[in-house]
Design an enzyme around this catalytic site. Structure first.
Site, short mmCIF file in Angstrom:
data_model
loop_
_atom_site.label_atom_id
_atom_site.label_comp_id
_atom_site.label_asym_id
_atom_site.label_seq_id
_atom_site.Cartn_x
_atom_site.Cartn_y
_atom_site.Cartn_z
CE LYS A 1 5.71 32.47 -9.42
NZ LYS A 1 5.33 33.50 -10.26
CE LYS B 1 7.47 39.90 -9.90
NZ LYS B 1 7.69 40.23 -11.30
CE LYS C 1 11.76 34.67 -16.11
NZ LYS C 1 11.23 35.82 -16.82
P1 TYM Z 1 6.61 36.31 -16.59
O1 TYM Z 1 7.62 36.94 -17.49
O2 TYM Z 1 6.88 36.31 -15.12
O3 TYM Z 1 6.37 34.82 -17.00
C1 TYM Z 1 6.14 34.46 -18.37
C2 TYM Z 1 5.08 33.38 -18.44
O4 TYM Z 1 5.50 32.20 -17.73
C3 TYM Z 1 4.47 31.78 -16.84
N1 TYM Z 1 5.07 31.14 -15.66
C4 TYM Z 1 4.74 29.91 -15.24
N2 TYM Z 1 3.85 29.01 -15.70
C5 TYM Z 1 3.76 27.83 -15.03
N3 TYM Z 1 4.50 27.53 -13.95
C6 TYM Z 1 5.41 28.40 -13.43
N4 TYM Z 1 6.14 28.09 -12.37
C7 TYM Z 1 5.55 29.67 -14.09
N5 TYM Z 1 6.34 30.75 -13.87
C8 TYM Z 1 6.03 31.64 -14.85
C9 TYM Z 1 3.75 33.08 -16.47
O5 TYM Z 1 2.45 32.82 -15.97
C10 TYM Z 1 3.73 33.80 -17.80
O6 TYM Z 1 2.67 33.34 -18.61
N6 TYM Z 1 3.08 39.81 -16.30
C11 TYM Z 1 3.61 38.76 -17.13
C12 TYM Z 1 4.06 39.25 -18.48
C13 TYM Z 1 3.05 40.03 -19.26
C14 TYM Z 1 1.92 39.49 -19.94
C15 TYM Z 1 1.29 40.62 -20.55
C16 TYM Z 1 1.38 38.22 -20.05
C17 TYM Z 1 3.07 41.37 -19.47
N7 TYM Z 1 2.01 41.72 -20.28
C18 TYM Z 1 0.13 40.46 -21.31
C19 TYM Z 1 0.22 38.06 -20.80
C20 TYM Z 1 -0.40 39.18 -21.42
C21 TYM Z 1 4.81 38.16 -16.42
O7 TYM Z 1 5.44 38.80 -15.63
O8 TYM Z 1 5.16 36.94 -16.87
#
Ligand code: TYM
Length: 345
Positions: free
Chosen positions: A206, A122, A209
């Site tokens: 992957k 990032k 967004k």
């Molecule tokens: P974020 O907001 O980027 O994504 C949200 C969730 O979507 C999943 N994800 C995917 N799963 C499968 N294939 C993909 N291409 C794909 N893209 C995104 C992510 O793995 C995630 O589960 N750091 C985290 C948010 C967070 C969090 C937490 C998660 C903050 N605190 C505590 C669990 C527990 C994040 O940026 O997810």
């Protein structure tokens, strides 16, 4: 190491979070949201947060942050999270997240956080200009989880390394303060064909967004026509028809991804999808995949639009979630303050 293996005996509890940064896509749905709903239906206690403090780690306009926070909450509800069964709330409204994150910043070691590959991805080439928050972001994530003593964390595969850090922080805290069972060591729930959904344009990247190509992803707000167009334009390969077993997916990442999507949405195993479509061309498989995707997503999209039109309803669900989240978080944070020797009145 203590000679006693920690045996956490508290209740099982699920925690996960989603950042309010732009449109949700099929990867977010299959890697995370769908699992939240499945866990809720299986009777798990679930706490799901719109992690707006994480979203601050990259530049975002205040108005967008606020709108996108409500949008993610609307998506939680539209996918089937029931605010009477599960807790949904915005992270920033429970200040204990920030407080515990500070404590964990002092538990985690520089070397552990420096290993996190997402920061490198990032921050890009100019890491000097990245926010300090982007660097300690995984520590805040550990605080999110452990503030609720969550035992299980449903996420996509891209969060695996962050979950390992959360486990290390839990173990280190328990050991350093000699409270062997205070924090559970949380288990990631990553398995299944939805854990890593890839770009429709490149099976080695992957779905994300931030991909500049709209054709690379299916958004939760896409119409049936959008979905059909994107799947029909999805990259395949020139290696022939659909394989009839999982072995035949080796070296065919785009085909593997489309089959994985079909499997995750239909609930059928990959083997069963391949036994149905093996030997057929993409001219047969792709329309079937469009049907499965539209049938699954269109009721969600319709509900999402309805809910978004009623922001007061969204705010009510969030406000009740905040009260319930704080009721769990406050006593845990009190215990942490006592354990680490902070003065309290
Ligand atoms: P974020 O907001 O980027 O994504 C949200 C969730 O979507 C999943 N994800 C995917 N799963 C499968 N294939 C993909 N291409 C794909 N893209 C995104 C992510 O793995 C995630 O589960 N750091 C985290 C948010 C967070 C969090 C937490 C998660 C903050 N605190 C505590 C669990 C527990 C994040 O940026 O997810």
């Amino acid at each position: 190491m203590t000679d006693k293996t920690p045996t956490y005996t508290g209740p099982e509890r699920v925690f996960s979070g989603i950042q309010p940064t732009g449109n949700l896509h099929l990867g977010n749905y299959l890697g995370a949201l769908k699992k939240f709903v499945d866990l809720q239906e299986a009777g798990s206690e679930g706490i799901y947060s719109v992690v707006n403090m994480h979203a601050l780690t990259m530049p975002v306009a205040p108005r967008d942050l606020l709108d996108q926070t409500r949008q993610i909450a609307a998506a939680f509800l539209a996918c089937g999270i029931d605010p009477d069964k599960s807790v949904i709330f915005p992270q920033s409204a429970v200040p204990e997240h920030a407080e515990l994150a500070w404590v964990f910043n002092c538990v985690a070691r520089m070397g552990w956080v420096e290993r996190m590959t997402q920061f490198k991805d990032k921050a890009g080439k100019d890491a000097e200009r990245a926010s300090v928050g982007l660097f300690t972001y995984p520590v805040l994530m550990a605080a999110d989880i452990l503030l609720y003593k969550a035992t299980h964390v449903p996420v996509g595969d891209d969060q695996k390394q962050h979950l390992e850090l959360a486990r290390d922080i839990a173990e280190r805290f328990n050991r350093d303060y000699d409270v062997p069972d205070f924090f559970p060591v949380p288990e990631p729930l990553i398995q299944g064909p939805g854990a890593r959904i890839m770009s429709l344009k490149d099976g080695t990247k992957k779905m994300s967004k931030s991909d500049p190509s709209e054709l690379s992803r299916i958004n939760l707000v896409d119409t049936a026509e959008d979905i059909s167009r994107k799947i029909k334009k999805a990259k395949t390969d020139l290696l022939g028809d659909m394989p009839s077993d999982a072995e035949g997916l080796k070296g065919r990442p785009e085909v593997e991804n489309l089959v994985g999507i079909y499997s995750a949405l239909s609930g059928e195993t990959v083997d069963s999808v391949l036994s149905q479509f093996g030997g057929q061309g993409f001219g047969v498989f792709k329309p079937a995949l469009v049907d499965v995707t539209v049938a699954h997503l269109s009721p969600i999209t319709a509900r999402y639009r309805e809910i978004l039109a009623d922001p007061a309803e969204i705010d009510r669900a969030l406000a009740s979630g905040v009260d319930r989240a704080r009721a769990i978080a406050a006593p845990v944070m009190n215990d942490v303050r006592r354990i680490i020797g902070f003065w309290q009145a």
